[in-house]
Design a protein around this motif. Structure first.
Motif, short mmCIF file in Angstrom:
data_model
loop_
_atom_site.label_atom_id
_atom_site.label_comp_id
_atom_site.label_asym_id
_atom_site.label_seq_id
_atom_site.Cartn_x
_atom_site.Cartn_y
_atom_site.Cartn_z
N SER A 1 0.83 -1.10 0.14
CA SER A 1 0.05 0.09 -0.04
C SER A 1 0.85 1.27 -0.03
O SER A 1 0.35 2.25 0.43
N GLU A 2 2.29 1.14 -0.62
CA GLU A 2 3.04 2.20 -0.29
C GLU A 2 3.54 2.58 -2.17
O GLU A 2 4.01 1.67 -2.54
N TYR B 1 4.05 7.98 -0.28
CA TYR B 1 2.57 8.11 -0.52
C TYR B 1 2.01 6.65 0.24
O TYR B 1 2.48 5.46 0.05
N ALA B 2 1.04 6.61 0.78
CA ALA B 2 0.46 5.46 1.40
C ALA B 2 -1.19 5.30 1.09
O ALA B 2 -1.87 6.38 0.90
N GLN C 1 -4.79 4.96 1.89
CA GLN C 1 -5.61 5.40 3.07
C GLN C 1 -7.20 5.71 2.80
O GLN C 1 -7.31 6.07 1.53
N ALA C 2 -8.01 5.32 3.72
CA ALA C 2 -9.54 5.65 3.60
C ALA C 2 -9.87 6.87 3.77
O ALA C 2 -9.23 7.54 4.85
N ASN C 3 -10.74 7.52 2.67
CA ASN C 3 -10.98 9.15 2.96
C ASN C 3 -12.23 9.05 3.79
O ASN C 3 -12.20 9.77 4.92
N GLU D 1 -10.55 4.19 -1.33
CA GLU D 1 -9.33 4.63 -0.94
C GLU D 1 -8.52 5.27 -1.76
O GLU D 1 -8.77 5.32 -2.83
N TYR E 1 -4.32 7.27 -2.80
CA TYR E 1 -2.96 7.38 -2.00
C TYR E 1 -2.91 8.77 -1.58
O TYR E 1 -2.90 9.78 -2.23
N THR E 2 -2.43 9.15 -0.32
CA THR E 2 -2.06 10.26 0.15
C THR E 2 -0.67 10.38 0.76
O THR E 2 -0.09 9.39 1.08
N LEU F 1 2.37 11.02 2.69
CA LEU F 1 2.66 10.86 4.30
C LEU F 1 3.97 11.56 4.54
O LEU F 1 3.89 11.98 5.68
#
Length: 374
Positions: free
Chosen positions: A45-46, A59-60, A62-64, A70, A72-73, A75
């Motif tokens: 997930s990266e 970036y990972a 993540q659930a919004n 989900e 990628y956000t 980090l």
């Protein structure tokens, strides 16, 4: 120009989906100058991204919120020493390390946090032209994703310098093994097991690392016009097989070759010299200069799918396609289709009353007084 699929598959093996958006624009605005993505890698997930201004971003997935899929956000972000462009990111998940090439130096980082390994443990390797980690070692499962600790074996890699090949092994610390002369130098290389396929300015060469021997193979370009620069391409197919590309002047030929220099399988052909080649067995994916993506079967050498060039629109899939990246340990892709299929749907429950049997009736079924049917 591109070739049409000879044997198209009913369900194409690939589809395009945007993962990160507005990365370049936001970086350029913050820096006050145009910034480019130079390289990227992903696992689980990266996603790790290297830029032209020396930034290394993590970036990972993540659930919004409950109503959207989900995504990628960002980090973390940091700069490599000297803020020089990042040329390559290589992941070695079995030892939880990332090797980052920038300014002719290899820097070492931890996975998944992407923290720099302390310099008192491992110092950067300098005077690097290019490097090649053993692909078989890169395929080992990630240490940080295992619930049960596994024995950690070191990974091995080759560093191409101006006139030598330096062999290293890496675990918690870096160990130098030996050097092999490389008189003609090298500009691009890939390693699989004891074999190193390296391209100099004119030819592909195969190096037997155990025997410290080298022999010359195919020219990078066989075109009459030698003034046209052609980028070498080497792809590892298996422990003892490589795919190398040679420009013929009007098309490019792809030859499968063993570590002993013997051709195997058939050949591949493209109408122009590919910008990038990636293996996802049993498929070879290539990016052509016009933005078209062609997918060949390794087994039959036939084209099974063609992804057209990007549209000239505001679509998320529009824009230049610069490279293909092979992620050997796979990564997660957010799916809007799955979220649509799993969305909450109201459902009415119908209560059905059944007749209570007479206690004197010996033919009763023993059913409970009430039951629900969905």
């Amino acid at each position: 120009m591109t070739y049409a699929p000879q044997k198209p598959i009913d369900v194409p093996p690939y589809q395009l989906q945007p993962l990160l958006s507005d990365v370049v624009d936001s970086l350029s605005r913050a820096a006050g100058q145009p910034i480019q993505i130079r390289c990227a890698q992903a696992i689980g997930s990266e996603i790790y991204v290297g830029t032209s201004n020396g930034e290394l971003m993590r970036y990972a997935l993540q659930a919004n919120n409950a109503g959207s899929p989900e995504s990628y956000t960002l980090l973390s972000r940091q700069s490599v020493p000297n803020d020089k462009p990042i040329d390559e990111i290589v992941l070695a998940p079995s030892i939880s390390r990332a090797l980052v090439l920038s300014d002719h130096q290899i820097h070492f980082y931890t996975l998944p946090a992407l923290d720099m390994v302390p310099l008192n443990l491992i110092k950067p390797i300098r005077n690097v032209v290019t490097f090649a980690v053993d692909v078989q070692h890169m395929k080992r499962p990630p240490q940080f994703m295992n619930d049960i600790p596994l024995p950690v074996e070191p990974i091995e890699f080759c560093v191409i310098k101006r006139s030598t090949i330096a062999l290293y092994s890496l675990r918690e610390r870096l160990f130098f093994q030996k050097e092999i002369p490389l008189p003609s130098g090298g500009m691009f290389a890939r390693r699989s097991g004891k074999y190193l396929c390296v391209a100099d300015k004119e030819f592909y060469n195969m190096v037997d690392l155990a025997a410290a021997s080298l022999f010359q193979m195919l020219p990078i370009s066989q075109a009459p016009d030698t003034t046209v620069a052609v980028k070498p391409s080497i792809t590892v197919i298996s422990e003892n097989e490589f795919l190398i590309l040679s420009w013929m002047g009007a098309s490019t030929l792809g030859v499968f070759i063993t570590g002993d220099g013997d051709p195997v399988r058939g050949t591949l052909e493209w109408p122009s010299h590919p910008e990038a080649v990636s293996l996802d067995y049993p498929y070879i994916t290539t990016l052509l200069p016009n933005g078209t993506i062609e997918i060949h079967s390794v087994e039959t050498q036939s084209i099974v799918q063609v992804v057209p060039a990007p549209p000239d629109t505001s679509s998320p899939l529009a824009g230049d396609r610069r490279a293909l990246v092979s992620c050997l340990n796979a990564f997660f892709i957010p799916s809007t289709q799955r979220s649509e299929k799993l969305r909450l749907v109201p459902k009415q429950l119908i209560r059905k009353r059944t007749q209570v049997p007479n206690v004197d009736d010996t033919s009763g079924s023993g059913m409970a007084p009430d039951g629900f049917v969905l």
